[in-house]
Design a protein around this motif. Sequence first.
Motif, PDB file in Angstrom:
ATOM      1  N   ALA A 175      31.981 -45.257  77.578  1.00  0.00           N
ATOM      2  CA  ALA A 175      30.796 -44.693  76.936  1.00  0.00           C
ATOM      3  C   ALA A 175      30.757 -45.088  75.464  1.00  0.00           C
ATOM      4  N   GLU A 176      29.582 -45.545  75.029  1.00  0.00           N
ATOM      5  CA  GLU A 176      29.429 -46.059  73.664  1.00  0.00           C
ATOM      6  C   GLU A 176      28.507 -45.199  72.825  1.00  0.00           C
ATOM      7  N   SER A 220      20.194 -40.156  78.267  1.00  0.00           N
ATOM      8  CA  SER A 220      20.761 -41.452  78.641  1.00  0.00           C
ATOM      9  C   SER A 220      22.044 -41.705  77.862  1.00  0.00           C
ATOM     10  N   VAL A 221      22.913 -42.509  78.455  1.00  0.00           N
ATOM     11  CA  VAL A 221      24.171 -42.869  77.814  1.00  0.00           C
ATOM     12  C   VAL A 221      24.350 -44.371  77.910  1.00  0.00           C
ATOM     13  N   ARG A 222      24.745 -44.993  76.805  1.00  0.00           N
ATOM     14  CA  ARG A 222      24.964 -46.426  76.783  1.00  0.00           C
ATOM     15  C   ARG A 222      26.434 -46.710  77.062  1.00  0.00           C
ATOM     16  N   ILE A 223      26.675 -47.642  77.983  1.00  0.00           N
ATOM     17  CA  ILE A 223      28.029 -47.972  78.410  1.00  0.00           C
ATOM     18  C   ILE A 223      28.360 -49.405  78.017  1.00  0.00           C
ATOM     19  N   GLY A 229      31.806 -57.165  79.054  1.00  0.00           N
ATOM     20  CA  GLY A 229      31.284 -57.435  77.719  1.00  0.00           C
ATOM     21  C   GLY A 229      29.817 -57.110  77.536  1.00  0.00           C
ATOM     22  N   GLU A 230      29.109 -56.813  78.620  1.00  0.00           N
ATOM     23  CA  GLU A 230      27.703 -56.453  78.524  1.00  0.00           C
ATOM     24  C   GLU A 230      27.552 -54.944  78.322  1.00  0.00           C
TER      25      GLU A 230
END
Length: 372
Positions: A82-83, A91-94, A99-100
Amino acid sequence: MNKKPTPRPTVVILGMGDTGVLVASRLNKRFRVIGVSTKTNLVSGQELGKRLADLPWWQTNYNTPLRQFKALAGVTLVHGKAEHLDISTNSVRIALSNGETESIDYDYLVIASGTSNGFWRTDTVQSASEIAADLSHQAQRVKAASSITVVGGGPTGVSVALNIKRADPSKKVSLCVSGTLPLPGYHSNARAFYQQALSDAGVDLLCQDRVVAVDEKQLSGSVKFASGASISSDAIIWTIGNRKAHTDFLPEHLLDEDRFVKTLPTLEVQGTENIFAIGDVASTDPERSSARNWAYGVLVHNLRRKAKGKPANKAYVPPANRWGSIVGPQENGLTLHQADGKRIRLSKRLVDTVLLPMIVRRFIYRGVKPDH
């Protein structure tokens, strides 16, 4: 006229360690579950002593590819970390292992991202082969050492010192404890029991002297104490409980002063309507004990109620003292310490034929497929 099926709510679970897997396995049938894991395997943080002293046994019971859990069939597994969490858009950015990046939407979010604590609990993104290499390296480091200093008298330190000494009595093993007895937080009976067990095994128990100049990257050499004394060894294992919560991706207002997730007794995250937290990352009590004590059942119950439009109504109540296994199965069986100070001994045969295969793998984890 056929009605279109109602889409199942999406639950995203950040962290597929012991607790994340247990939550996912109980929600899988009623929800669309997405599990985000930095590891392709469930690499348990439990039983570090057995892991270092008897890696083949530990691998069988505590290093399991996620795909082998039968109850995770249908769960979408995402290998990454998780980023960034955006509460406004659910929403959560992974950051994916390739690397994507990928943004995942959720109806409900479960934060089970855990903590870093020494070399055995990390949020490093690893493949199965990288996990295996890391496990082997640490076990070989211990095997090659003739003298070992374990710093920290909690359950992990006690387990490491006792298991290594019992596995190879020729090794000189020292356990450094800043207090009068090991195992703070446990009942006095358990503390006295392991003080005697360590002594009987031949572990040098160095109490009431705190190590200064702590450096967890130091793997061998000398450690110095506040009294002016020092001790040298071929290997140093730091088990000082210096935990770092895996919460850098979360908004600051969700975190307490130590950067753990502010969590209500219902395991809901304070100030949110659809986010839960559980395990070492959740600030439920000073010991952050919802990683144990069947807390996953509380979370699953409350999340299901929320999905039905009802308020969460079950509270997690931490025990007065820590309980359970401390050093794992031994040649004479498994000793379980209860919160009230009583202890139960299970025979090795019972552990090998009933507890691990039937109760743990089949009942608690709901089935584990063989690794072909």
